[in-house]
Design a protein around this motif. Structure first.
Motif, PDB file in Angstrom:
ATOM      1  N   MET A   1       2.340  25.635  89.718  1.00  0.00           N
ATOM      2  CA  MET A   1       2.644  25.759  88.293  1.00  0.00           C
ATOM      3  C   MET A   1       3.264  24.459  87.793  1.00  0.00           C
ATOM      4  SD  MET A   1       5.061  28.531  86.343  1.00  0.00           S
ATOM      5  CE  MET A   1       3.990  29.870  86.828  1.00  0.00           C
ATOM      6  N   ALA A   2       2.829  23.976  86.651  1.00  0.00           N
ATOM      7  CA  ALA A   2       3.324  22.722  86.107  1.00  0.00           C
ATOM      8  C   ALA A   2       4.748  22.878  85.608  1.00  0.00           C
ATOM      9  CB  ALA A   2       2.429  22.250  84.964  1.00  0.00           C
ATOM     10  N   SER A   3       5.477  21.782  85.697  1.00  0.00           N
ATOM     11  CA  SER A   3       6.856  21.808  85.227  1.00  0.00           C
ATOM     12  C   SER A   3       6.902  21.860  83.708  1.00  0.00           C
ATOM     13  CB  SER A   3       7.593  20.552  85.725  1.00  0.00           C
ATOM     14  OG  SER A   3       8.878  20.479  85.172  1.00  0.00           O
ATOM     15  N   THR A   4       7.857  22.628  83.167  1.00  0.00           N
ATOM     16  CA  THR A   4       7.982  22.741  81.716  1.00  0.00           C
ATOM     17  C   THR A   4       8.566  21.486  81.093  1.00  0.00           C
ATOM     18  OG1 THR A   4      10.155  23.785  82.024  1.00  0.00           O
ATOM     19  CG2 THR A   4       8.240  25.245  81.832  1.00  0.00           C
ATOM     20  N   GLN A   5       9.098  20.570  81.932  1.00  0.00           N
ATOM     21  CA  GLN A   5       9.701  19.356  81.414  1.00  0.00           C
ATOM     22  C   GLN A   5       8.699  18.221  81.242  1.00  0.00           C
ATOM     23  OE1 GLN A   5      12.909  19.372  80.502  1.00  0.00           O
ATOM     24  NE2 GLN A   5      13.043  21.498  81.171  1.00  0.00           N
ATOM     25  N   VAL A   6       7.433  18.463  81.606  1.00  0.00           N
ATOM     26  CA  VAL A   6       6.426  17.406  81.527  1.00  0.00           C
ATOM     27  C   VAL A   6       5.959  17.249  80.092  1.00  0.00           C
ATOM     28  CG1 VAL A   6       4.134  16.716  82.284  1.00  0.00           C
ATOM     29  CG2 VAL A   6       5.706  17.786  83.881  1.00  0.00           C
ATOM     30  N   THR A   7       5.900  16.001  79.642  1.00  0.00           N
ATOM     31  CA  THR A   7       5.402  15.697  78.301  1.00  0.00           C
ATOM     32  C   THR A   7       3.903  15.422  78.390  1.00  0.00           C
ATOM     33  OG1 THR A   7       7.519  14.695  77.746  1.00  0.00           O
ATOM     34  CG2 THR A   7       5.667  14.217  76.294  1.00  0.00           C
ATOM     35  N   PRO A   8       3.083  16.208  77.719  1.00  0.00           N
ATOM     36  CA  PRO A   8       1.623  16.047  77.841  1.00  0.00           C
ATOM     37  C   PRO A   8       1.097  14.866  77.035  1.00  0.00           C
ATOM     38  CG  PRO A   8       2.119  17.855  76.377  1.00  0.00           C
ATOM     39  CD  PRO A   8       3.433  17.378  76.891  1.00  0.00           C
ATOM     40  N   THR A   9       1.353  13.647  77.531  1.00  0.00           N
ATOM     41  CA  THR A   9       0.854  12.435  76.877  1.00  0.00           C
ATOM     42  C   THR A   9       0.017  11.640  77.871  1.00  0.00           C
ATOM     43  OG1 THR A   9       2.831  11.174  77.512  1.00  0.00           O
ATOM     44  CG2 THR A   9       2.893  12.347  75.392  1.00  0.00           C
ATOM     45  N   ARG A  10      -0.805  10.745  77.329  1.00  0.00           N
ATOM     46  CA  ARG A  10      -1.644   9.937  78.204  1.00  0.00           C
ATOM     47  C   ARG A  10      -0.808   8.982  79.052  1.00  0.00           C
ATOM     48  NH1 ARG A  10      -6.791  10.828  77.428  1.00  0.00           N
ATOM     49  NH2 ARG A  10      -7.486  11.751  75.462  1.00  0.00           N
ATOM     50  N   MET A  11       0.295   8.508  78.501  1.00  0.00           N
ATOM     51  CA  MET A  11       1.171   7.627  79.272  1.00  0.00           C
ATOM     52  C   MET A  11       1.765   8.374  80.472  1.00  0.00           C
ATOM     53  SD  MET A  11       4.468   5.450  77.943  1.00  0.00           S
ATOM     54  CE  MET A  11       3.441   4.636  76.712  1.00  0.00           C
ATOM     55  N   GLU A  12       2.192   9.616  80.235  1.00  0.00           N
ATOM     56  CA  GLU A  12       2.729  10.428  81.323  1.00  0.00           C
ATOM     57  C   GLU A  12       1.638  10.751  82.343  1.00  0.00           C
ATOM     58  OE1 GLU A  12       5.686  12.632  83.400  1.00  0.00           O
ATOM     59  OE2 GLU A  12       5.740  11.054  81.880  1.00  0.00           O
ATOM     60  N   GLN A 180       0.114  17.226  91.320  1.00  0.00           N
ATOM     61  CA  GLN A 180      -1.258  17.650  91.008  1.00  0.00           C
ATOM     62  C   GLN A 180      -1.273  18.722  89.919  1.00  0.00           C
ATOM     63  OE1 GLN A 180      -2.516  18.825  94.929  1.00  0.00           O
ATOM     64  NE2 GLN A 180      -3.459  16.830  95.380  1.00  0.00           N
ATOM     65  N   ASP A 181      -0.346  19.665  89.985  1.00  0.00           N
ATOM     66  CA  ASP A 181      -0.253  20.697  88.945  1.00  0.00           C
ATOM     67  C   ASP A 181       0.074  20.085  87.592  1.00  0.00           C
ATOM     68  OD1 ASP A 181      -0.842  22.645  90.763  1.00  0.00           O
ATOM     69  OD2 ASP A 181       1.239  23.267  91.085  1.00  0.00           O
ATOM     70  N   ASN A 182       0.986  19.135  87.581  1.00  0.00           N
ATOM     71  CA  ASN A 182       1.350  18.479  86.321  1.00  0.00           C
ATOM     72  C   ASN A 182       0.182  17.691  85.739  1.00  0.00           C
ATOM     73  OD1 ASN A 182       3.968  19.475  86.346  1.00  0.00           O
ATOM     74  ND2 ASN A 182       4.798  17.712  87.438  1.00  0.00           N
ATOM     75  N   ILE A 183      -0.587  17.045  86.616  1.00  0.00           N
ATOM     76  CA  ILE A 183      -1.762  16.304  86.142  1.00  0.00           C
ATOM     77  C   ILE A 183      -2.779  17.257  85.534  1.00  0.00           C
ATOM     78  CG2 ILE A 183      -3.763  14.978  86.929  1.00  0.00           C
ATOM     79  CD1 ILE A 183      -1.903  13.554  88.890  1.00  0.00           C
ATOM     80  N   ARG A 184      -3.020  18.379  86.190  1.00  0.00           N
ATOM     81  CA  ARG A 184      -3.949  19.362  85.641  1.00  0.00           C
ATOM     82  C   ARG A 184      -3.442  19.917  84.313  1.00  0.00           C
ATOM     83  NH1 ARG A 184      -4.749  20.790  91.201  1.00  0.00           N
ATOM     84  NH2 ARG A 184      -3.013  22.284  91.103  1.00  0.00           N
ATOM     85  N   TYR A 185      -2.147  20.155  84.232  1.00  0.00           N
ATOM     86  CA  TYR A 185      -1.561  20.687  82.996  1.00  0.00           C
ATOM     87  C   TYR A 185      -1.724  19.700  81.838  1.00  0.00           C
ATOM     88  CZ  TYR A 185       2.168  21.853  79.698  1.00  0.00           C
ATOM     89  OH  TYR A 185       2.896  22.125  78.562  1.00  0.00           O
ATOM     90  N   ILE A 186      -1.397  18.427  82.094  1.00  0.00           N
ATOM     91  CA  ILE A 186      -1.503  17.418  81.036  1.00  0.00           C
ATOM     92  C   ILE A 186      -2.962  17.214  80.645  1.00  0.00           C
ATOM     93  CG2 ILE A 186      -1.164  14.980  80.499  1.00  0.00           C
ATOM     94  CD1 ILE A 186       1.352  15.039  82.168  1.00  0.00           C
TER      95      ILE A 186
END
Length: 220
Positions: A1-12, A180-186
């Motif tokens: 599960m992706a972290s809720t603190q991740v900002t879904p931007t291309r830079m991130e 990997q989860d965060n990348i999929r989420y973004i």
């Protein structure tokens, strides 16, 4: 599960992809290090077991020789003979690096270069059994120091193996899957935003075409 603190931007997303590459490479290097440490650790353990058996046998033989010497001499004469040692040994401690582990290396230096200069008594009032006992202890000393060196090396390498194993597990089961989860989420969020933008652009285009069509009808 992706972290809720991740900002879904291309830079991130770019940052996380670089992090994933680094973590994957680090995971492989740490696994290779762990495997090599285990191989060398097992070699040291086998060497340590052989040395321990040799040292224990040597000490047992030396004790037996001293018991025989004590049986043929009085206690006072034996104490007097061994009271003032003639030879002295200086221990020098160095280090060698094995897979980032500093392993101690023991070296000895005797006061005199003569290996037979170990008897601190005259031979007139002592038995030959005492000579054999002293010689057996002198012969086993290098193996005793080597045993101490290998046992300390085993302790240090076991500690390093445990630390490396924890790092490998942290990368394999926490950091890499989470990244990997965060990348999929973004990626999913960016795709969703892109689809929303395309839909809005299509609606705007339709509205513009509709306005232009009505305008032409009024002109007609």
């Amino acid at each position: 599960m992706a972290s809720t603190q991740v900002t879904p931007t291309r830079m991130e997303l770019t940052r996380l992809k670089k992090k994933l590459v680094t973590a994957t490479r680090g995971h492989k290097l740490l696994k290779d290090k762990r495997d090599e440490l285990m191989r060398q650790f097992l070699d040291l353990v086998r060497e340590n077991m052989a040395l321990r058996e040799k040292v224990e046998a040597g000490i047992k033989a030396a004790n037996k020789n001293f018991v025989i010497a004590r049986a043929g001499m009085s206690g006072e004469v034996l104490k007097t003979a061994l009271m003032m040692p003639k030879q002295s040994v200086e221990l020098q401690v160095g280090e060698r690096n094995v897979m980032s582990v500093d392993i101690p290396v023991f070296e000895t230096k005797t006061r005199t270069a003569d290996a037979n200069d170990i008897y601190s008594y005259g031979f007139a009032f002592t038995s030959s059994d005492l000579d054999g006992a002293v010689k057996s202890l002198a012969d086993i000393l290098p193996d005793m120091l080597k045993l101490a060196e290998t046992e300390k090396a085993c302790q240090l390498m076991a500690s390093e193996i445990e630390k490396t194993r924890r790092r490998v597990n942290a990368l394999e089961h926490v950091i890499i899957p989470e990244t990997q989860d965060n990348i999929r989420y973004i990626t999913m969020k960016l795709d969703e935003n892109e689809r929303s933008s395309q839909i809005r652009l299509m609606k705007v285009k339709d509205m513009m075409l509709e306005d232009a069509h009505h305008y032409k009808e009024r002109q007609a």
